[in-house]
Design an enzyme around this catalytic site. Structure first.
Site, PDB file in Angstrom:
ATOM      1  N   ASP A  27      68.910 -67.188  27.822  1.00  0.00           N
ATOM      2  CA  ASP A  27      67.922 -68.174  28.270  1.00  0.00           C
ATOM      3  C   ASP A  27      68.326 -69.574  27.819  1.00  0.00           C
ATOM      4  O   ASP A  27      68.971 -69.740  26.777  1.00  0.00           O
ATOM      5  CB  ASP A  27      66.556 -67.804  27.680  1.00  0.00           C
ATOM      6  CG  ASP A  27      65.404 -68.437  28.443  1.00  0.00           C
ATOM      7  OD1 ASP A  27      65.643 -69.041  29.510  1.00  0.00           O
ATOM      8  OD2 ASP A  27      64.265 -68.335  27.963  1.00  0.00           O
ATOM      9  N   GLY A  28      67.938 -70.564  28.607  1.00  0.00           N
ATOM     10  CA  GLY A  28      68.121 -71.960  28.218  1.00  0.00           C
ATOM     11  C   GLY A  28      69.198 -72.701  28.978  1.00  0.00           C
ATOM     12  O   GLY A  28      69.501 -73.859  28.653  1.00  0.00           O
ATOM     13  N   TRP A  32      69.586 -76.734  28.798  1.00  0.00           N
ATOM     14  CA  TRP A  32      70.862 -77.256  28.288  1.00  0.00           C
ATOM     15  C   TRP A  32      71.402 -78.319  29.237  1.00  0.00           C
ATOM     16  O   TRP A  32      71.872 -79.388  28.807  1.00  0.00           O
ATOM     17  CB  TRP A  32      71.853 -76.105  28.156  1.00  0.00           C
ATOM     18  CG  TRP A  32      73.214 -76.476  27.647  1.00  0.00           C
ATOM     19  CD1 TRP A  32      73.633 -76.476  26.352  1.00  0.00           C
ATOM     20  CD2 TRP A  32      74.348 -76.895  28.430  1.00  0.00           C
ATOM     21  NE1 TRP A  32      74.960 -76.877  26.269  1.00  0.00           N
ATOM     22  CE2 TRP A  32      75.418 -77.141  27.533  1.00  0.00           C
ATOM     23  CE3 TRP A  32      74.556 -77.087  29.792  1.00  0.00           C
ATOM     24  CZ2 TRP A  32      76.670 -77.564  27.959  1.00  0.00           C
ATOM     25  CZ3 TRP A  32      75.805 -77.510  30.223  1.00  0.00           C
ATOM     26  CH2 TRP A  32      76.847 -77.738  29.317  1.00  0.00           C
ATOM     27  N   ARG A  40      70.844 -78.104  37.047  1.00  0.00           N
ATOM     28  CA  ARG A  40      70.622 -76.816  36.391  1.00  0.00           C
ATOM     29  C   ARG A  40      71.799 -75.866  36.578  1.00  0.00           C
ATOM     30  O   ARG A  40      72.142 -75.106  35.671  1.00  0.00           O
ATOM     31  CB  ARG A  40      69.338 -76.162  36.940  1.00  0.00           C
ATOM     32  CG  ARG A  40      68.058 -76.814  36.460  1.00  0.00           C
ATOM     33  CD  ARG A  40      66.843 -76.174  37.114  1.00  0.00           C
ATOM     34  NE  ARG A  40      66.804 -74.741  36.887  1.00  0.00           N
ATOM     35  CZ  ARG A  40      66.298 -74.157  35.794  1.00  0.00           C
ATOM     36  NH1 ARG A  40      65.791 -74.915  34.817  1.00  0.00           N
ATOM     37  NH2 ARG A  40      66.296 -72.850  35.664  1.00  0.00           N
ATOM     38  N   HIS A  44      74.126 -72.983  34.220  1.00  0.00           N
ATOM     39  CA  HIS A  44      74.461 -71.587  34.535  1.00  0.00           C
ATOM     40  C   HIS A  44      75.974 -71.369  34.485  1.00  0.00           C
ATOM     41  O   HIS A  44      76.445 -70.333  34.011  1.00  0.00           O
ATOM     42  CB  HIS A  44      73.922 -71.222  35.914  1.00  0.00           C
ATOM     43  CG  HIS A  44      72.422 -71.235  36.000  1.00  0.00           C
ATOM     44  ND1 HIS A  44      71.628 -70.575  35.090  1.00  0.00           N
ATOM     45  CD2 HIS A  44      71.580 -71.829  36.893  1.00  0.00           C
ATOM     46  CE1 HIS A  44      70.350 -70.760  35.420  1.00  0.00           C
ATOM     47  NE2 HIS A  44      70.300 -71.508  36.495  1.00  0.00           N
ATOM     48  N   GLU A  74      62.064 -61.417  39.161  1.00  0.00           N
ATOM     49  CA  GLU A  74      61.224 -62.606  39.349  1.00  0.00           C
ATOM     50  C   GLU A  74      62.045 -63.858  39.640  1.00  0.00           C
ATOM     51  O   GLU A  74      61.505 -64.868  40.122  1.00  0.00           O
ATOM     52  CB  GLU A  74      60.365 -62.846  38.098  1.00  0.00           C
ATOM     53  CG  GLU A  74      59.283 -61.802  37.857  1.00  0.00           C
ATOM     54  CD  GLU A  74      59.814 -60.491  37.329  1.00  0.00           C
ATOM     55  OE1 GLU A  74      59.223 -59.445  37.642  1.00  0.00           O
ATOM     56  OE2 GLU A  74      60.835 -60.503  36.605  1.00  0.00           O
ATOM     57  N   TRP A  76      64.047 -64.507  41.927  1.00  0.00           N
ATOM     58  CA  TRP A  76      64.140 -64.862  43.350  1.00  0.00           C
ATOM     59  C   TRP A  76      63.196 -66.002  43.717  1.00  0.00           C
ATOM     60  O   TRP A  76      63.358 -66.648  44.754  1.00  0.00           O
ATOM     61  CB  TRP A  76      63.828 -63.646  44.213  1.00  0.00           C
ATOM     62  CG  TRP A  76      64.799 -62.516  44.096  1.00  0.00           C
ATOM     63  CD1 TRP A  76      64.594 -61.331  43.458  1.00  0.00           C
ATOM     64  CD2 TRP A  76      66.131 -62.455  44.630  1.00  0.00           C
ATOM     65  NE1 TRP A  76      65.715 -60.533  43.551  1.00  0.00           N
ATOM     66  CE2 TRP A  76      66.667 -61.190  44.266  1.00  0.00           C
ATOM     67  CE3 TRP A  76      66.916 -63.335  45.374  1.00  0.00           C
ATOM     68  CZ2 TRP A  76      67.962 -60.795  44.627  1.00  0.00           C
ATOM     69  CZ3 TRP A  76      68.199 -62.936  45.727  1.00  0.00           C
ATOM     70  CH2 TRP A  76      68.719 -61.691  45.363  1.00  0.00           C
ATOM     71  N   LEU A 138      84.037 -51.204  24.981  1.00  0.00           N
ATOM     72  CA  LEU A 138      82.719 -51.814  25.161  1.00  0.00           C
ATOM     73  C   LEU A 138      82.241 -51.667  26.595  1.00  0.00           C
ATOM     74  O   LEU A 138      82.997 -51.909  27.546  1.00  0.00           O
ATOM     75  CB  LEU A 138      82.791 -53.298  24.798  1.00  0.00           C
ATOM     76  CG  LEU A 138      81.538 -54.136  25.130  1.00  0.00           C
ATOM     77  CD1 LEU A 138      80.416 -53.842  24.149  1.00  0.00           C
ATOM     78  CD2 LEU A 138      81.865 -55.623  25.134  1.00  0.00           C
ATOM     79  N   ARG A 195      67.103 -63.029  22.001  1.00  0.00           N
ATOM     80  CA  ARG A 195      66.717 -63.972  23.056  1.00  0.00           C
ATOM     81  C   ARG A 195      67.017 -65.378  22.590  1.00  0.00           C
ATOM     82  O   ARG A 195      66.640 -65.782  21.486  1.00  0.00           O
ATOM     83  CB  ARG A 195      65.244 -63.859  23.434  1.00  0.00           C
ATOM     84  CG  ARG A 195      64.875 -64.853  24.541  1.00  0.00           C
ATOM     85  CD  ARG A 195      63.599 -64.551  25.249  1.00  0.00           C
ATOM     86  NE  ARG A 195      63.439 -65.441  26.401  1.00  0.00           N
ATOM     87  CZ  ARG A 195      62.670 -65.195  27.445  1.00  0.00           C
ATOM     88  NH1 ARG A 195      61.968 -64.072  27.492  1.00  0.00           N
ATOM     89  NH2 ARG A 195      62.584 -66.051  28.447  1.00  0.00           N
TER      90      ARG A 195
END
Length: 259
Positions: A27-28, A32, A40, A44, A74, A76, A138, A195
């Protein structure tokens, strides 16, 4: 003695119990970018680089599963341009870093509603799955178009189908049956939930699976999250006394549940 050196702290952490499964709500990214007067989507894109960095470090730590909440059911509702950009990121990330993931023995998986994703997103994820399916290091598990409530609704539907076709009786419905119908049925339950960005909520993420996870919240925005941050979360986890509902005297011999 206070150890400020990262390598010394890492050595100590590696000698202690490591979480098998770490789940992160990334998140953020938008905030940022806003702090830097950037769009935005720039946040990402920067966050994608953090995914690479944290995946490599989690692998170095010996963590077995890293689940990253990449896109919720959510999400979308966000602006179309932002959604389109987010749907392109898996292709860019997996195309750019797939050779490295293969070399480092990382296995790519996904939970979520795969069929509702754009074709190009599906193809990128499926290509990575196939290219890494024999890796046994992993597990990098992307929660993509994922929502825990929808997952649980689908579990109820599946159990209803089994009952209606007389494959199970009412008495057969228990926790293990529910867990066998979850998207994560083949994975250990998360030991640690992280988070970023200062938000303190689960946002419809792995509501069943996180029942006994340890939670860590940080104010750091995801693009700024780094190896130091993850090590601090691991160190904090290693200080926790995980009793799983027991008192200390009773928990001896109780192992973490591994499916």
């Amino acid at each position: 003695m206070i150890l400020d050196d990262f390598s010394d702290r890492l050595d100590i952490a590696l000698q202690k119990e490591m979480p098998d499964h770490v789940a992160i709500i990334m998140d953020g990214n938008g905030r940022w970018a806003k702090q830097r007067n950037l769009p935005r989507v720039a946040g990402h894109h920067e966050g994608m680089k953090t995914v690479r960095k944290i995946t490599r470090f989690a692998n170095e730590l010996g963590i077995k599963v890293l689940t990253l909440y990449a896109f919720s059911t959510e999400n979308w509702k966000r602006p179309r341009f932002e959604v389109d950009f987010l749907m392109k990121l898996p292709g860019e990330f997996l195309t750019t870093y797939l050779p490295e993931l293969i070399e480092e023995n990382v296995k790519v998986e996904m939970i979520g509603n795969f069929d509702a994703l754009p074709t190009h997103t599906q193809q990128a994820i499926e290509n990575a799955r196939k290219a890494t399916e024999h890796n046994d290091g992993l597990i990098l598990n992307f929660a993509m178009n994922y929502g825990s409530r929808l997952e649980l609704v689908n579990v109820v539907k599946r159990i209803g189908e089994l009952a209606m076709t007389n494959q199970i009786e009412l008495e057969d419905i228990d926790e293990s049956l529910i867990e066998s119908c979850l998207m994560t049925s083949h994975l250990p339950e998360p030991d640690l939930l992280i988070r970023t960005s200062g938000e303190i909520r689960l946002s419809n993420f792995m509501l069943w699976q996180l029942a006994y996870a340890e939670f860590t919240f940080t104010d750091v925005y995801w693009p700024d999250y780094n190896e130091q941050c993850l090590l601090e979360a691991i160190e904090d986890f290693q200080l926790r006394n995980r009793r799983f509902g027991c008192v200390d005297e009773e928990k001896k011999g109780i192992n973490r549940k591994i499916r």
